[in-house]
Design a protein around this motif. Structure first.
Motif, PDB file in Angstrom:
ATOM      1  N   GLY A 106       6.721  53.422 -40.006  1.00  0.00           N
ATOM      2  CA  GLY A 106       8.177  53.419 -40.035  1.00  0.00           C
ATOM      3  C   GLY A 106       8.800  54.430 -39.096  1.00  0.00           C
ATOM      4  N   PRO A 114       5.623  50.121 -36.919  1.00  0.00           N
ATOM      5  CA  PRO A 114       5.700  49.428 -38.207  1.00  0.00           C
ATOM      6  C   PRO A 114       4.782  49.999 -39.282  1.00  0.00           C
ATOM      7  N   LEU A 115       3.613  50.534 -38.907  1.00  0.00           N
ATOM      8  CA  LEU A 115       2.687  51.059 -39.916  1.00  0.00           C
ATOM      9  C   LEU A 115       3.253  52.269 -40.634  1.00  0.00           C
ATOM     10  N   PHE A 151       8.736  39.615 -40.824  1.00  0.00           N
ATOM     11  CA  PHE A 151       7.320  39.627 -40.465  1.00  0.00           C
ATOM     12  C   PHE A 151       6.651  38.402 -41.063  1.00  0.00           C
ATOM     13  N   CYS A 206       6.003  43.899 -28.701  1.00  0.00           N
ATOM     14  CA  CYS A 206       5.097  44.829 -29.383  1.00  0.00           C
ATOM     15  C   CYS A 206       3.858  45.040 -28.511  1.00  0.00           C
ATOM     16  N   TYR A 236      -5.375  48.030 -39.219  1.00  0.00           N
ATOM     17  CA  TYR A 236      -4.715  48.357 -40.480  1.00  0.00           C
ATOM     18  C   TYR A 236      -5.732  49.064 -41.370  1.00  0.00           C
ATOM     19  N   TYR A 280       2.084  41.003 -33.559  1.00  0.00           N
ATOM     20  CA  TYR A 280       1.843  42.420 -33.828  1.00  0.00           C
ATOM     21  C   TYR A 280       0.375  42.612 -34.173  1.00  0.00           C
ATOM     22  N   ARG A 328       5.846  44.426 -46.240  1.00  0.00           N
ATOM     23  CA  ARG A 328       5.163  45.646 -45.802  1.00  0.00           C
ATOM     24  C   ARG A 328       5.732  46.167 -44.487  1.00  0.00           C
ATOM     25  N   PHE A 329       6.295  45.282 -43.649  1.00  0.00           N
ATOM     26  CA  PHE A 329       6.823  45.684 -42.355  1.00  0.00           C
ATOM     27  C   PHE A 329       8.299  45.294 -42.233  1.00  0.00           C
TER      28      PHE A 329
END
Length: 412
Positions: free
Chosen positions: A136, A133-134, A81, A113, A400, A396, A95-96
């Motif tokens: 998983g 991704p947020l 990412f 995406c 968030y 992406y 984080r991703f």
């Protein structure tokens, strides 16, 4: 004895009214750090900002999610990412983390995406993996039954549409970020038959019925670029074909067709898939960006219907001169690094990605990767390097709202 009048209570301030406070907080910018910082004011603000109803209103108010970054790499084992936002909204790459195949015998490919979801193809197990991704969260969908056999003569691609997110864009009931796996979705699967007679095939999967629809075919003389995700224009998903033509899969009419590129779109400096980019116009229609390398410019085209003749065709819109958009700080950096090259390293520019929500083209150069906002004509560097390491980027975009993992790193 002097009698004192009882003092009247102080009038309530506007911020003590929850309804009014909510209206104010709704107008915070949709940046990753906005809600996190506001929730630190007090327990009351934190309660309002974490309420699901508020988050739903926040998403519907802003409608278009911010571009958080881009995934890049060949295969999920190498996918990383790349954050694009400056501090304090910069999301760390860790984080991703992209999901990895369970064994070395499997090769997963990220192919795009949309609506906060990423699409991964697993050709060994013949399945499409939807990854959020947020959270998983993953969901797996088998290939359409027509392509579950051993067919090495086919190239596959897929795109996802979250039904709730699409409804939110139309001002109907939407969903809170992070809940995509709880809502219905549509999955478009496209395959190119490489042997004669060559043809393109497509079908649509509906999660509500857990079934694939009928397969649609159209003859072709070219295939889809695997590294170029689809673009949603109107009711159709559009993929770039080799040579600049476009495959259009109309989801409403369930039809498949090939749109020929503009006849007057001249490509100078090499005709590659990094020369053409399908885009979405301001009114949601189909557009095409064409790169001319010697002039370092991008010409934008729009597909329109002629009012007089009623014929659908391409019309040129404008030309973007890239050499006038590079930030002065970047030019200064190049001159200091390569004093004798006279900015020659910038002239090698290719289009390597596109985000339809933010209307941003991703450009790769010898000095790093840039985002080009077509509405503002603003060029911003988000990775720095000094070599020719071009790869496809998968932008992406998402709201968030968790506040977890916001970075304080320096801007590039």
């Amino acid at each position: 004895m002097i009698r004192r009048r009882p003092s009247s209570p102080a009038p309530a301030t506007p911020l003590e009214d929850d309804d009014l406070l909510e209206e104010i907080l709704l107008r915070l910018p949709p940046h990753p750090s906005s809600l996190l910082r506001a929730s630190a004011v007090c327990a009351r603000w934190r309660r309002l900002l974490s309420d699901r109803r508020f988050l739903l209103r926040f998403v519907k108010h802003h409608r278009k999610p911010p571009l958080l970054g881009c995934f890049s790499g060949v295969g999920c084992r190498d996918t990383v990412f790349n954050p694009t936002l400056p501090a304090p909204d910069r999301i760390p790459a860790a984080r991703f983390p992209a999901p990895r195949p369970p064994s070395s015998h499997e090769h997963w490919d990220l192919v795009g995406c949309r609506h906060g979801l990423a699409v991964i193809l697993n050709p060994q197990r013949k399945e499409v993996i939807l990854w959020h991704p947020l959270t998983g969260h993953q969901r797996r969908v088998p290939y359409p039954p027509w392509f579950t056999g051993h067919r090495t003569s086919h190239e596959h691609h897929a795109s996802v549409l979250c039904a709730a997110a699409a409804a939110a864009a139309g001002e109907e009931d939407g969903h809170v970020p992070g809940e995509c796996h709880l809502h219905p979705f549509k999955l478009a699967f496209v395959s190119c038959k490489l042997i004669e007679p060559a043809e393109l095939c497509a079908c649509l999967y509906l999660s509500e019925s857990a079934a694939w629809g009928d397969m649609i075919t159209t003859p072709t003389t070219s295939s889809i670029y695997n590294g170029m995700p689809s673009v949603m224009a109107g009711n159709a998903l559009c993929w770039l074909l080799r040579g600049g033509n476009i495959l259009e899969f109309d989801l409403e009419s369930q039809s498949l067709g090939v749109i020929v590129r503009p006849a007057d779109a001249h490509v100078n400096g090499g005709d590659t898939f990094w020369t053409w980019q399908v885009i979405r116009t301001e009114d949601g229609g189909l557009g095409l960006a064409v790169l001319s390398k010697p002039q370092l410019s991008i010409q934008l085209w729009e597909r329109k219907r002629s009012c007089s003749a009623g014929v659908v065709g391409w019309e040129p819109q404008r030309t973007i001169r890239l050499n006038k958009l590079f930030p002065s700080t970047v030019l200064k950096d190049v001159i200091q690094k390569f004093p004798g090259m006279k900015l020659a390293c910038i002239t090698e520019v290719v289009m390597v990605g596109y985000d339809e929500d933010a209307n941003v083209i991703v450009l790769a150069t010898y000095i790093g990767d840039f985002t080009l906002r077509l509405d503002q004509l603003r060029l911003t560097r988000f990775t720095r390097r000094y070599d020719r390491d071009f790869k496809t980027f998968y932008p992406y975009s998402s709201f968030y709202t968790t506040g977890r993992g916001v970075d304080g790193g320096a801007e590039i």
